[in-house]
Design an enzyme around this catalytic site. Structure first.
Site, PDB file in Angstrom:
ATOM      1  N   SER A  52     -64.824  39.869 -87.526  1.00 50.61           N
ATOM      2  CA  SER A  52     -63.553  40.291 -88.084  1.00 50.61           C
ATOM      3  C   SER A  52     -62.982  39.162 -88.934  1.00 50.61           C
ATOM      4  O   SER A  52     -63.634  38.708 -89.874  1.00 50.61           O
ATOM      5  CB  SER A  52     -62.613  40.731 -86.961  1.00 50.61           C
ATOM      6  OG  SER A  52     -61.530  41.472 -87.467  1.00 50.61           O
ATOM      7  N   GLU A 106     -65.830  51.278 -87.153  1.00 38.48           N
ATOM      8  CA  GLU A 106     -64.939  50.132 -87.369  1.00 38.48           C
ATOM      9  C   GLU A 106     -63.469  50.533 -87.340  1.00 38.48           C
ATOM     10  O   GLU A 106     -62.590  49.739 -87.022  1.00 38.48           O
ATOM     11  CB  GLU A 106     -65.236  49.472 -88.731  1.00 38.48           C
ATOM     12  CG  GLU A 106     -66.580  48.795 -88.831  1.00 38.48           C
ATOM     13  CD  GLU A 106     -66.637  47.462 -88.099  1.00 38.48           C
ATOM     14  OE1 GLU A 106     -65.651  47.074 -87.439  1.00 38.48           O
ATOM     15  OE2 GLU A 106     -67.686  46.796 -88.195  1.00 38.48           O
ATOM     16  N   HIS A 110     -65.051  48.538 -83.869  1.00 38.96           N
ATOM     17  CA  HIS A 110     -64.791  47.141 -84.185  1.00 38.96           C
ATOM     18  C   HIS A 110     -64.745  46.346 -82.880  1.00 38.96           C
ATOM     19  O   HIS A 110     -64.172  46.809 -81.893  1.00 38.96           O
ATOM     20  CB  HIS A 110     -63.431  47.076 -84.897  1.00 38.96           C
ATOM     21  CG  HIS A 110     -63.140  45.806 -85.613  1.00 38.96           C
ATOM     22  ND1 HIS A 110     -63.852  45.380 -86.710  1.00 38.96           N
ATOM     23  CD2 HIS A 110     -62.181  44.867 -85.419  1.00 38.96           C
ATOM     24  CE1 HIS A 110     -63.352  44.244 -87.158  1.00 38.96           C
ATOM     25  NE2 HIS A 110     -62.330  43.907 -86.389  1.00 38.96           N
TER      26      HIS A 110
END
Length: 516
Positions: free
Chosen positions: A198, A320, A414
């Site tokens: 990230s 995600e 994610h």
């Protein structure tokens, strides 16, 4: 630097000398790993050092215990639920090593944590370096300044040095510390892989494009991030970042830099909160083009071939969008979604848009809105990173698509790949799952850890007994980390190509800044 121990033949012990002084780690565990936690890599960035480049740590006499994590940096996330102490004095790093002797020159893996440059720390149980270190690498993790304390830009600060990217400068300082000291822990300072997820992966991409990072690392792994751009265009420009800083100072009764430096850190930090409802790229204190660490938009630097030519392994997850759904285009109906998409992409492109993000029904619109969010926040820029670096033709590139699901990880959201990379298999809290891992989860963790460690050692994830992973090229084939693990054409290629068509010289449209 070399291991500082009693002069026995036992090799690397719990006490190691760094340039600033000796540190004592914990006892070796059952797998032979020693953990050193809470080592200062820079002076506390407090008082007059608030909003300054990180300074070297003060030296100490005797042996400093390195048994517990240092405090995490202050979080800008509203009502951050994460446990653990936080403080402005937070520039600490951790090391896990199973080396028996200081001269082993093991590959080094330096982890940069995520959190939108707003929250997070190196003390996350999911990123404990023990299991990776047991596989033959030396693992390092560290904290860096976040939110307003890490990314405040202001014209008056520019009189001292280019302002804004103090958190990125912390990352560079940690890497310089590793270069100077890691040999004493059995690591090879000439074989350092930076890896992150990230915002941590965004930092890896930014650092690859930064002239200041040259020589500090030799391989890069990016998990779900690349260039710090997205729904509102590229990262903040020089003038934008300073305008944000000036606006903040005005809100604090036109406070001077001296007054802002004297504000209690908790109060200052609380005055600049962030939440998942907005993108931190342009709604928070975050990386900007400062002309020092970041000379230009990272994707443009890659497009020009101005990045570091080092091996790259990067990829994204199938879902995600999960934590970012509040940032999606309106999707309460197909009509609302189509209106918002037309405002973003233009009426003349709607036929192309609907081929990849169909919206014939309300349900279809919701599915497409979610897919678009994951693509634009993470996926498309990871794909760009692979393509642009491969196009340079001077370093190997490997791409992946993490699609694995199980009872333990029911959504390939994610962050869900992180416990597999580290072999920690901690609860998947982001997706609300507390199911324990099963043998199939442990099996995937063993494979992914081997891929990552092999890449850190040799610049190639392949190894004995592993499913073959071809290098990335014009065929756009990526390694599907799912069931089964296999190489296949990028399953999101058509969607990514549509979004990429809006980039000019690598940059997403500035007019997207004005979108809600």
């Amino acid at each position: 630097m070399h291991g500082f121990t009693s002069t026995t033949a036992a090799g690397l012990q719990r006490v190691v000398r760094t340039q600033a002084g000796a540190v004592r780690g914990g006892p070796r565990d059952a797998s032979g790993v020693i953990a050193f936690k809470g080592i200062p890599y820079a002076a506390p960035p407090v008082g007059p050092l608030r909003w300054c480049a990180p300074q070297p740590p003060e030296s100490w006499d005797g042996v400093r215990d390195a048994l517990v994590f240092g405090a995490g940096c202050l979080s800008a996330l509203e009502n951050d639920p994460r446990p653990g102490p936080r403080d402005e004095d937070c520039l600490y790093l951790n090391i896990w090593t199973a080396a028996k002797h200081a001269d082993e020159k093991r590959p080094v893996m330096v982890w940069i944590h995520g959190g939108g440059f707003q929250f997070g720390s190196s003390a996350n149980p999911a990123t404990d370096g023990n299991a990776l270190a047991a596989k033959g690498v030396v693992v390092v993790s560290f904290n860096y300044r976040l939110g307003i304390l890490g990314f405040f830009a202001h014209p008056d600060l520019d009189a001292e040095a280019p302002s804004g990217n103090y958190g990125l400068q912390d990352q560079l300082a940690a890497l310089r510390w590793v270069k100077a000291n890691i040999a004493g822990f059995g690591g090879d300072p000439e074989n350092v892989t930076v890896f992150g997820e990230s915002a941590g992966a965004m930092a890896v991409g930014i650092l690859m494009a930064s002239p200041l990072a040259h020589g500090l690392f030799h391989k890069a792994i990016g998990q779900s991030g690349a260039f710090w751009d997205g729904k509102h265009g590229p990262l903040q420009g020089f003038e934008e970042a300073r305008a944000r800083g000036l606006a903040f100072a005005r809100q604090q009764d036109n406070a001077s830099i001296a007054a802002l430096r004297s504000m209690p850190a908790d109060r200052l930090n609380a005055a600049a909160p962030w939440s998942f409802r907005t993108s931190p790229v342009v709604t928070a204190f975050s990386p900007s083009i400062d002309g020092l660490v970041v000379p230009d938009v990272p994707a443009r630097r890659f497009r020009r071939g101005e990045q570091m030519y080092i091996p790259l392994l990067a990829g994204w997850n199938a879902a995600e969008e999960f934590p970012f759904r509040s940032q999606s285009l309106p999707d309460e109906s197909a009509q609302a979604f189509l209106a918002a998409a037309e405002a973003m992409f233009g009426k003349e492109r709607m036929a192309d848009f609907l081929k990849v993000y169909p919206a014939a029904t309300d349900a279809e619109a919701r599915t497409s809105a979610a897919a678009l969010t994951g693509d634009i926040v993470v996926g498309e820029q990871c794909w760009q990173w692979l393509r642009l670096h491969w196009r340079g033709g001077r370093a190997p590139v490997y791409g992946y698509h993490f699609s694995y699901t199980s009872h333990y990880t029911p959504i390939a959201s994610h962050v869900t790949e992180i416990p597999f990379v580290f072999g920690t298999l901690t609860p998947q809290q982001v997706i609300g799952s507390s199911a324990p891992p099963a043998e199939q989860d442990r099996a995937l963790a063993r494979i992914m850890m081997s891929y990552w460690v092999n890449f850190a050692a040799h610049g190639d994830p392949n190894g004995s007994g592993l499913p073959p992973w071809p290098a990335y090229d014009e065929t756009d084939v990526v390694q599907i980390l799912g069931t089964p693990i296999e190489a296949r054409p990028n399953p999101q290629a058509a969607r990514f190509r549509f979004l990429a068509s809006f980039r000019q010289d690598g940059i997403l449209p500035m007019r997207w800044r004005e979108l809600p």
